[in-house]
Write an enzyme that holds these catalytic residues in place. Structure first.
Site, PDB file in Angstrom:
ATOM      1  N   TRP A 180       0.870  -6.674  -9.392  1.00 56.32           N
ATOM      2  CA  TRP A 180       0.947  -7.620  -8.279  1.00 56.32           C
ATOM      3  C   TRP A 180       0.892  -9.029  -8.861  1.00 56.32           C
ATOM      4  O   TRP A 180      -0.033  -9.355  -9.618  1.00 56.32           O
ATOM      5  CB  TRP A 180      -0.207  -7.454  -7.273  1.00 56.32           C
ATOM      6  CG  TRP A 180      -0.223  -8.626  -6.345  1.00 56.32           C
ATOM      7  CD1 TRP A 180       0.669  -8.885  -5.347  1.00 56.32           C
ATOM      8  CD2 TRP A 180      -1.105  -9.763  -6.408  1.00 56.32           C
ATOM      9  NE1 TRP A 180       0.395 -10.104  -4.770  1.00 56.32           N
ATOM     10  CE2 TRP A 180      -0.688 -10.664  -5.405  1.00 56.32           C
ATOM     11  CE3 TRP A 180      -2.193 -10.104  -7.211  1.00 56.32           C
ATOM     12  CZ2 TRP A 180      -1.327 -11.880  -5.179  1.00 56.32           C
ATOM     13  CZ3 TRP A 180      -2.827 -11.316  -6.988  1.00 56.32           C
ATOM     14  CH2 TRP A 180      -2.401 -12.190  -5.977  1.00 56.32           C
ATOM     15  N   GLU A 222       3.290  -3.907  -6.096  1.00 63.26           N
ATOM     16  CA  GLU A 222       2.644  -4.234  -4.821  1.00 63.26           C
ATOM     17  C   GLU A 222       3.368  -5.385  -4.141  1.00 63.26           C
ATOM     18  O   GLU A 222       3.513  -6.474  -4.703  1.00 63.26           O
ATOM     19  CB  GLU A 222       1.177  -4.606  -5.067  1.00 63.26           C
ATOM     20  CG  GLU A 222       0.428  -4.962  -3.790  1.00 63.26           C
ATOM     21  CD  GLU A 222      -1.053  -5.231  -4.025  1.00 63.26           C
ATOM     22  OE1 GLU A 222      -1.497  -5.214  -5.197  1.00 63.26           O
ATOM     23  OE2 GLU A 222      -1.769  -5.459  -3.036  1.00 63.26           O
ATOM     24  N   LYS A 224       4.030  -8.284  -1.150  1.00 59.84           N
ATOM     25  CA  LYS A 224       3.202  -9.233  -0.398  1.00 59.84           C
ATOM     26  C   LYS A 224       4.066 -10.244   0.341  1.00 59.84           C
ATOM     27  O   LYS A 224       5.134 -10.613  -0.119  1.00 59.84           O
ATOM     28  CB  LYS A 224       2.244  -9.939  -1.355  1.00 59.84           C
ATOM     29  CG  LYS A 224       1.206 -10.776  -0.639  1.00 59.84           C
ATOM     30  CD  LYS A 224       0.055 -11.140  -1.546  1.00 59.84           C
ATOM     31  CE  LYS A 224      -0.887 -12.085  -0.829  1.00 59.84           C
ATOM     32  NZ  LYS A 224      -2.074 -12.394  -1.595  1.00 59.84           N
ATOM     33  N   ASP A 258      -0.132  -2.787   0.568  1.00 62.17           N
ATOM     34  CA  ASP A 258      -1.484  -3.254   0.871  1.00 62.17           C
ATOM     35  C   ASP A 258      -1.505  -3.527   2.371  1.00 62.17           C
ATOM     36  O   ASP A 258      -0.603  -4.190   2.902  1.00 62.17           O
ATOM     37  CB  ASP A 258      -1.755  -4.517   0.043  1.00 62.17           C
ATOM     38  CG  ASP A 258      -3.127  -5.107   0.272  1.00 62.17           C
ATOM     39  OD1 ASP A 258      -3.485  -5.343   1.443  1.00 62.17           O
ATOM     40  OD2 ASP A 258      -3.839  -5.381  -0.710  1.00 62.17           O
ATOM     41  N   HIS A 261      -0.725  -7.065   3.732  1.00 64.21           N
ATOM     42  CA  HIS A 261       0.406  -7.822   3.187  1.00 64.21           C
ATOM     43  C   HIS A 261       1.664  -7.858   4.040  1.00 64.21           C
ATOM     44  O   HIS A 261       2.768  -8.013   3.525  1.00 64.21           O
ATOM     45  CB  HIS A 261       0.758  -7.283   1.797  1.00 64.21           C
ATOM     46  CG  HIS A 261      -0.267  -7.647   0.767  1.00 64.21           C
ATOM     47  ND1 HIS A 261      -0.062  -7.496  -0.575  1.00 64.21           N
ATOM     48  CD2 HIS A 261      -1.500  -8.185   0.893  1.00 64.21           C
ATOM     49  CE1 HIS A 261      -1.130  -7.890  -1.242  1.00 64.21           C
ATOM     50  NE2 HIS A 261      -2.022  -8.310  -0.366  1.00 64.21           N
ATOM     51  N   HIS A 285      -3.201   0.041  -0.945  1.00 64.84           N
ATOM     52  CA  HIS A 285      -4.427  -0.750  -1.014  1.00 64.84           C
ATOM     53  C   HIS A 285      -4.945  -0.839   0.412  1.00 64.84           C
ATOM     54  O   HIS A 285      -4.286  -1.432   1.264  1.00 64.84           O
ATOM     55  CB  HIS A 285      -4.158  -2.165  -1.549  1.00 64.84           C
ATOM     56  CG  HIS A 285      -4.171  -2.243  -3.036  1.00 64.84           C
ATOM     57  ND1 HIS A 285      -3.981  -3.432  -3.717  1.00 64.84           N
ATOM     58  CD2 HIS A 285      -4.372  -1.290  -3.975  1.00 64.84           C
ATOM     59  CE1 HIS A 285      -4.070  -3.196  -5.017  1.00 64.84           C
ATOM     60  NE2 HIS A 285      -4.286  -1.911  -5.208  1.00 64.84           N
ATOM     61  N   ASP A 293      -4.124 -12.205   5.731  1.00 65.08           N
ATOM     62  CA  ASP A 293      -4.533 -11.292   4.654  1.00 65.08           C
ATOM     63  C   ASP A 293      -5.935 -11.668   4.180  1.00 65.08           C
ATOM     64  O   ASP A 293      -6.145 -12.091   3.057  1.00 65.08           O
ATOM     65  CB  ASP A 293      -3.514 -11.402   3.515  1.00 65.08           C
ATOM     66  CG  ASP A 293      -3.838 -10.475   2.356  1.00 65.08           C
ATOM     67  OD1 ASP A 293      -4.456  -9.429   2.595  1.00 65.08           O
ATOM     68  OD2 ASP A 293      -3.470 -10.807   1.217  1.00 65.08           O
ATOM     69  N   ASP A 295      -8.685  -9.921   3.718  1.00 67.69           N
ATOM     70  CA  ASP A 295      -9.435  -8.977   2.880  1.00 67.69           C
ATOM     71  C   ASP A 295     -10.865  -8.740   3.359  1.00 67.69           C
ATOM     72  O   ASP A 295     -11.808  -8.775   2.576  1.00 67.69           O
ATOM     73  CB  ASP A 295      -9.408  -9.424   1.412  1.00 67.69           C
ATOM     74  CG  ASP A 295      -8.050  -9.180   0.773  1.00 67.69           C
ATOM     75  OD1 ASP A 295      -7.660  -8.008   0.678  1.00 67.69           O
ATOM     76  OD2 ASP A 295      -7.376 -10.160   0.396  1.00 67.69           O
ATOM     77  N   ASP A 324      -9.137  -2.384  -1.283  1.00 67.67           N
ATOM     78  CA  ASP A 324      -8.883  -3.742  -1.776  1.00 67.67           C
ATOM     79  C   ASP A 324      -9.369  -4.755  -0.744  1.00 67.67           C
ATOM     80  O   ASP A 324      -8.661  -5.051   0.214  1.00 67.67           O
ATOM     81  CB  ASP A 324      -7.384  -3.932  -2.059  1.00 67.67           C
ATOM     82  CG  ASP A 324      -7.077  -5.331  -2.586  1.00 67.67           C
ATOM     83  OD1 ASP A 324      -8.026  -6.107  -2.801  1.00 67.67           O
ATOM     84  OD2 ASP A 324      -5.893  -5.654  -2.776  1.00 67.67           O
TER      85      ASP A 324
HETATM   86  C1  RNT Z   1      -3.659  -9.686  -3.575  1.00 68.18           C
HETATM   87  C2  RNT Z   1      -3.438  -8.243  -3.814  1.00 68.18           C
HETATM   88  C3  RNT Z   1      -4.055  -7.685  -5.055  1.00 68.18           C
HETATM   89  C4  RNT Z   1      -5.434  -8.213  -5.321  1.00 68.18           C
HETATM   90  C5  RNT Z   1      -6.137  -7.572  -6.486  1.00 68.18           C
HETATM   91  C6  RNT Z   1      -7.319  -8.362  -6.921  1.00 68.18           C
HETATM   92  O1  RNT Z   1      -3.278 -10.098  -2.333  1.00 68.18           O
HETATM   93  O2  RNT Z   1      -3.863  -7.520  -2.705  1.00 68.18           O
HETATM   94  O3  RNT Z   1      -4.023  -6.300  -5.014  1.00 68.18           O
HETATM   95  O4  RNT Z   1      -6.253  -8.123  -4.202  1.00 68.18           O
HETATM   96  O5  RNT Z   1      -5.267  -7.347  -7.506  1.00 68.18           O
HETATM   97 ZN    ZN Z   2      -3.829  -5.395  -2.874  1.00 68.36          ZN
END
Ligand code: RNT
Ligand code: ZN
Length: 416
Positions: A180, A222, A224, A258, A261, A285, A293, A295, A324
């Site tokens: 990523w 990954e 995004k 993810d 994302h 993720h 996003d 988290d 994640d």
């Molecule tokens: C970032 C991605 C990625 C990170 C990690 C730390 O938006 O989700 O996966 O969260 O690599």
């Molecule tokens: Zn991620």
């Protein structure tokens, strides 16, 4: 209701609670290391993750070095039911004094302490290349117009594949190596295709110079949509990563989604079956985006349950799953445990669904019964099966685990 009564109630709709619990016990879910130290890495001076990601909050007790992170993780592992893996970053490399090298040269031996930790705790490990928070971000990485910067990160990716091979050899199971990049632009691009072509070329170079050892490693890409400071454009978009993975499937590349994302009204639970209609495997993720996003800690909420239902329906062995999220506003160990347990709950809830019955109701177009059934299922005695599962895993079934985290906070975290 006792577990035995719950078992009978589920049996009436054709669900075997014993089978559900043993199926769940076989699904590995990776605990992401970065919840413990706010996405900081150990191979560079701390100073913010950059790359468009950021942990918010300043709760005391962040793990400042590999040992503290391992101590915290051991606590987390002891409070969570289920099969666990660790999800490491290349930036978690552990260097003995005087042995530090930059990310284009990280040796596999820098992960020996993590291999030892995994062995001790009987968990596998996956890995992420770390393209952010480093002076060689200009601020881009694999998409930089500067060939020297791109070469640095290409070399880093090759080192990450080597570390993944090492982890796989040591743990005798496949290792996921995730790519990523935080590359992107804050404002409207003058060229959208250029960076994407460079990203593609960089990844192609990696695969040419270091073909994936497919018996040991899976390389995931990954996708995004945007990040902080890269709101207008990210080269590694959903379409880019889907295309890259499908074009390079034979070489061992798999797409990673993810849950934070995508556009806020899009849900990953509705995307996975589209991928699995074409590909055997995909990676996830699991996070919780709140308006963006963000988290947040994974919750036992509607979308997480829906995603878990898709995982179970499509076949859990078709997914490489990691958590994640990173919340620095509350006790980090509690955040880790809570999110992991919540995802276990979601998976158990999913394994307790009468999957075939629901599919049959859909195919026979009895949408009335389908809706009624799905709503009534929400109040089935799921909690009693959860309690039984936790008991068998040797962990608390309710919030009493927090007491143990509080004690750890008092004795360890508050002294940092
Ligand atoms: C970032 C991605 C990625 C990170 C990690 C730390 O938006 O989700 O996966 O969260 O690599
Ligand atoms: Zn991620």
């Amino acid at each position: 209701m006792s577990y035995q009564n719950a078992r009978k109630k589920y049996a009436k709709i054709g669900v075997d609670t014993e089978r559900a619990m043993s199926a769940l016990a076989k699904v590995p879910v990776a605990l992401h290391l970065w919840q413990g130290n706010d996405v900081e890495m150990f191979d560079v001076e701390p100073g913010g993750a950059s790359g468009g990601i950021q942990a918010t909050g300043n709760y005391p007790g962040r793990a400042r070095n590999p040992q503290e992170l391992m101590d915290d993780l051991a606590k987390v592992i002891s409070l969570c039911p289920g099969k666990k893996r660790l999800n490491l970053h290349m930036g978690h490399a552990v260097f003995a004094p005087g042995e530090w090298v930059d990310r284009d040269r990280t040796p596999a031996s820098a992960f020996k302490p993590w291999v030892d930790f995994c062995r001790k705790h009987k968990v596998g490990a996956d890995l992420n290349a770390t393209y952010f928070g480093h002076p060689m971000n200009d601020p881009l990485s694999l998409t930089s117009p500067n060939p020297k910067v791109r070469r640095f990160w290409i070399e880093h990716t090759k080192r990450a594949l080597e570390v993944a091979e090492y982890l796989a050899t040591e743990q005798k199971s496949k290792c996921v190596m995730n790519v990523w990049i935080g590359d992107g632009l804050k404002d409207v691009p003058g060229d959208r295709l250029g960076p994407r072509l460079r990203y593609k070329e960089s990844l192609d170079t990696v695969l040419k110079e270091h073909p994936i050892d497919q018996k040991k490693v899976v390389m995931t890409v990954e996708a995004k949509l945007f990040g902080i400071g890269v709101e207008s454009y990210t080269p590694g978009s959903g379409e880019f990563c889907l295309k890259y993975a499908s074009e390079n499937k034979e070489k061992g590349v798999v797409v990673l989604m993810d849950t934070g994302h995508y556009h806020p009204t899009e849900v990953v639970s509705d995307k996975v079956s589209s991928i699995l209609a074409f590909d055997e495997k995909m990676a996830l993720h699991v996070s919780r985006p709140v308006r963006w996003d963000s988290d947040h800690v994974v919750s036992f909420d509607d979308e997480t349950r829906e995603l878990a239902r898709e995982i179970v329906r499509c076949g859990a062995d078709r997914f490489y799953i990691s958590l994640d999220y990173f919340d620095a506003s509350i006790n980090r160990v509690a955040a880790w445990v809570n999110g992991f347990r919540n995802f276990q709950k979601a998976l158990l809830f999913a394994f307790l669904q009468p999957v075939k019955t629901l599919a049959k109701l859909q195919d026979s177009q009895d949408f009335t019964a389908l809706q009624v059934m799905q709503e009534e299922l929400k109040l089935y005695p799921f909690g009693d099966v959860w309690a039984e599962y936790c008991k068998r895993c040797g962990v608390a079934a309710d919030e009493s685990w927090l007491g143990s985290v509080r004690k750890y906070e008092k004795e360890v975290l508050s002294k940092r």
